[in-house]
Design a protein around this motif. Sequence first.
Motif, mmCIF file in Angstrom:
data_model
loop_
_atom_site.group_PDB
_atom_site.id
_atom_site.type_symbol
_atom_site.label_atom_id
_atom_site.label_comp_id
_atom_site.label_asym_id
_atom_site.label_seq_id
_atom_site.Cartn_x
_atom_site.Cartn_y
_atom_site.Cartn_z
ATOM 1 N N THR A 95 0.838 -1.189 0.000
ATOM 2 C CA THR A 95 0.000 0.000 0.000
ATOM 3 C C THR A 95 0.880 1.248 0.000
ATOM 4 O OG1 THR A 95 -0.105 0.149 2.412
ATOM 5 C CG2 THR A 95 -1.794 -1.196 1.320
ATOM 6 N N VAL A 96 0.306 2.356 -0.412
ATOM 7 C CA VAL A 96 1.039 3.622 -0.391
ATOM 8 C C VAL A 96 1.472 3.939 1.037
ATOM 9 C CG1 VAL A 96 0.844 6.106 -0.760
ATOM 10 C CG2 VAL A 96 -0.126 4.516 -2.438
ATOM 11 N N LYS A 97 0.589 3.669 1.996
ATOM 12 C CA LYS A 97 0.924 3.952 3.401
ATOM 13 C C LYS A 97 2.090 3.104 3.867
ATOM 14 C CE LYS A 97 -1.181 4.756 7.880
ATOM 15 N NZ LYS A 97 -2.460 4.856 8.638
ATOM 16 N N ALA A 98 2.111 1.823 3.462
ATOM 17 C CA ALA A 98 3.213 0.946 3.843
ATOM 18 C C ALA A 98 4.532 1.465 3.280
ATOM 19 C CB ALA A 98 2.946 -0.477 3.356
ATOM 20 N N GLN A 99 4.523 1.913 2.028
ATOM 21 C CA GLN A 99 5.741 2.463 1.420
ATOM 22 C C GLN A 99 6.225 3.705 2.168
ATOM 23 O OE1 GLN A 99 5.828 3.014 -2.823
ATOM 24 N NE2 GLN A 99 4.552 1.230 -3.219
ATOM 25 N N LYS A 100 5.290 4.569 2.529
ATOM 26 C CA LYS A 100 5.662 5.792 3.250
ATOM 27 C C LYS A 100 6.294 5.455 4.596
ATOM 28 C CE LYS A 100 2.275 8.985 1.246
ATOM 29 N NZ LYS A 100 1.063 9.810 1.529
ATOM 30 N N LEU A 101 5.704 4.487 5.294
ATOM 31 C CA LEU A 101 6.243 4.112 6.601
ATOM 32 C C LEU A 101 7.629 3.502 6.472
ATOM 33 C CD1 LEU A 101 3.023 2.600 8.215
ATOM 34 C CD2 LEU A 101 4.154 4.734 8.849
ATOM 35 N N LEU A 102 7.810 2.627 5.487
ATOM 36 C CA LEU A 102 9.121 2.009 5.282
ATOM 37 C C LEU A 102 10.178 3.062 4.950
ATOM 38 C CD1 LEU A 102 8.165 -1.179 3.239
ATOM 39 C CD2 LEU A 102 9.214 -1.145 5.510
ATOM 40 N N SER A 103 9.790 4.081 4.196
ATOM 41 C CA SER A 103 10.757 5.096 3.762
ATOM 42 C C SER A 103 11.149 6.051 4.881
ATOM 43 C CB SER A 103 10.189 5.898 2.591
ATOM 44 O OG SER A 103 9.113 6.725 3.011
ATOM 45 N N ARG A 104 10.404 6.021 6.007
ATOM 46 C CA ARG A 104 10.660 6.988 7.074
ATOM 47 C C ARG A 104 11.034 6.351 8.406
ATOM 48 N NH1 ARG A 104 5.306 10.427 5.368
ATOM 49 N NH2 ARG A 104 6.205 11.373 3.509
ATOM 50 N N ALA A 105 10.807 5.045 8.538
ATOM 51 C CA ALA A 105 11.013 4.400 9.839
ATOM 52 C C ALA A 105 12.497 4.304 10.194
ATOM 53 C CB ALA A 105 10.394 3.008 9.837
ATOM 54 N N ASP A 106 12.774 4.369 11.495
ATOM 55 C CA ASP A 106 14.147 4.232 11.988
ATOM 56 C C ASP A 106 14.589 2.773 12.031
ATOM 57 O OD1 ASP A 106 14.496 7.063 12.688
ATOM 58 O OD2 ASP A 106 13.046 6.653 14.286
ATOM 59 N N VAL A 107 13.652 1.882 12.324
ATOM 60 C CA VAL A 107 13.973 0.472 12.540
ATOM 61 C C VAL A 107 12.967 -0.390 11.779
ATOM 62 C CG1 VAL A 107 14.351 -1.343 14.260
ATOM 63 C CG2 VAL A 107 14.798 1.053 14.857
ATOM 64 N N ILE A 108 13.457 -1.431 11.110
ATOM 65 C CA ILE A 108 12.592 -2.365 10.392
ATOM 66 C C ILE A 108 12.870 -3.770 10.926
ATOM 67 C CG2 ILE A 108 11.780 -3.172 8.147
ATOM 68 C CD1 ILE A 108 11.743 -0.125 8.353
ATOM 69 N N LEU A 109 11.865 -4.422 11.468
ATOM 70 C CA LEU A 109 11.962 -5.824 11.858
ATOM 71 C C LEU A 109 11.093 -6.608 10.885
ATOM 72 C CD1 LEU A 109 12.315 -4.090 14.633
ATOM 73 C CD2 LEU A 109 12.079 -6.308 15.718
ATOM 74 N N PHE A 110 11.710 -7.495 10.099
ATOM 75 C CA PHE A 110 10.923 -8.155 9.056
ATOM 76 C C PHE A 110 11.104 -9.669 9.082
ATOM 77 C CE2 PHE A 110 14.975 -8.196 7.069
ATOM 78 C CZ PHE A 110 14.952 -9.037 5.963
ATOM 79 N N ALA A 111 10.023 -10.353 8.742
ATOM 80 C CA ALA A 111 10.034 -11.822 8.687
ATOM 81 C C ALA A 111 10.713 -12.241 7.386
ATOM 82 C CB ALA A 111 8.602 -12.353 8.758
ATOM 83 N N ASP A 112 12.040 -12.436 7.436
ATOM 84 C CA ASP A 112 12.828 -12.573 6.212
ATOM 85 C C ASP A 112 12.555 -13.849 5.435
ATOM 86 O OD1 ASP A 112 14.149 -13.197 8.765
ATOM 87 O OD2 ASP A 112 15.723 -14.102 7.548
ATOM 88 N N SER A 113 11.960 -14.867 6.046
ATOM 89 C CA SER A 113 11.624 -16.081 5.303
ATOM 90 C C SER A 113 10.351 -15.908 4.481
ATOM 91 C CB SER A 113 11.461 -17.259 6.257
ATOM 92 O OG SER A 113 10.378 -17.037 7.155
ATOM 93 N N LEU A 114 9.576 -14.856 4.763
ATOM 94 C CA LEU A 114 8.279 -14.658 4.118
ATOM 95 C C LEU A 114 8.177 -13.332 3.362
ATOM 96 C CD1 LEU A 114 6.038 -15.935 7.063
ATOM 97 C CD2 LEU A 114 6.606 -17.173 4.971
ATOM 98 N N VAL A 115 9.070 -12.412 3.632
ATOM 99 C CA VAL A 115 9.044 -11.103 2.992
ATOM 100 C C VAL A 115 10.305 -10.962 2.145
ATOM 101 C CG1 VAL A 115 9.067 -8.610 3.361
ATOM 102 C CG2 VAL A 115 7.730 -10.087 4.891
ATOM 103 N N PRO A 116 10.171 -10.747 0.829
ATOM 104 C CA PRO A 116 11.362 -10.634 -0.030
ATOM 105 C C PRO A 116 12.181 -9.386 0.291
ATOM 106 C CG PRO A 116 9.370 -10.125 -1.263
ATOM 107 C CD PRO A 116 8.916 -10.642 0.064
ATOM 108 N N ARG A 117 13.489 -9.506 0.151
ATOM 109 C CA ARG A 117 14.378 -8.399 0.481
ATOM 110 C C ARG A 117 14.173 -7.191 -0.435
ATOM 111 N NH1 ARG A 117 18.374 -8.588 4.035
ATOM 112 N NH2 ARG A 117 18.689 -10.530 5.185
ATOM 113 N N GLU A 118 13.593 -7.410 -1.628
ATOM 114 C CA GLU A 118 13.353 -6.283 -2.531
ATOM 115 C C GLU A 118 12.478 -5.218 -1.884
ATOM 116 O OE1 GLU A 118 14.475 -9.761 -5.018
ATOM 117 O OE2 GLU A 118 13.154 -9.425 -3.297
#
Length: 262
Positions: free
Chosen positions: A35-58
Motif C-alpha cells: 500500500t502507499v501507506k506501507a511504502q511511506k512508513l518504510l521510507s521513514r522508519a528508523d527500525v525495520i523488523l521483518f520476517a525474512d523467510s516470508l518477505v522478499p528483500r526487494e
Amino acid sequence: MRESTWKGSNETDNNSLTPGVYIVGAGPGDPDLLTVKAQKLLSRADVILFADSLVPREILNFCRQDAEIMPTAQESLETILPVMVERVRSHKSVVRLHSGDPCLYSTIHEQMHLLAEADIPFEVIPGISAFQAAAAKLKVELTVPGLVQTIILTRISGRTQVPSGEELTSLAAHQASLCLYLSARHVEAAQTKLLTHYPADTPVAICYRLGWNDEKIRVVPLAEMASCTSEENLIRTTVYIISPALGKFNGRSRLYDPEYNR
C-alpha cells in the motif's frame, strides 16, 4: 489487551515518524502490491523488523539507507519484543513487517497484547492477502452470482490446532470458495476432507510464493490436489483456492442489469 490511545502515524516537523510500532502488511511478495501507506512508513522508519523467510528483500529497497534492519525468521517473540520496546522508548519509529495481511495467521495478537502491557503505542496497516493476489493472477471473481457467494479462509490442523467447530470437513459442506492456508504439509489429509463434500472435479488453484520470482500456479481437479503438490515439491508458502468459481460459468450480477432499480 489494553487499547492503545495512540492516534496513528503522525509525522513530526522534520518529516520523521512519531515513535511507536507500525505493524505493516507487506502483501504476498510483489513489492508493487504494498500500500502507499506501507511504502511511506518504510521510507521513514528508523527500525525495520521483518520476517525474512516470508518477505522478499526487494521490499527493503523502500527503506532509508541508514535504517536499522533486523531479520526475525530465526528469532522468538522473547527476542523481538524487547527490541521494539527499547527502540520506541529511545524515541524511534519501528516497522514490524509481516507478509500478507496482519489479520491472517500473522501472530500479531500476542505482539499487540505485550506492546499494550508495556505501554508502547502501535498501529496496524493492512496488506494484500495471498488469496486476493491469487484471484487477481487467475483473473477470477470468487463470489459469482448464482454460483457462490461466500469465501472461507481457513487452514488444516497441524502444529497449530484448529478448533473442532472449524474442522475442514464441516467447512467443506458449504461448497464455498475455500482458501486454504498453511496446509501443504498436510495436503493429502486436506484433500480427503474436502472430497467429502466437493465434487472430485472441482477446480483447485495451487499457488506457491505468489509475487516472488519463483512463483508457481497450477489449476487441477480436486482429486489431483495432493499429487500435484507432491510433484511440485511444495511444502510451505502455498495457498489453495478450492472453488466452483474457477470453472466456466456464465453468471451475471443484478447490480448492472438494465432492469435493476437504481
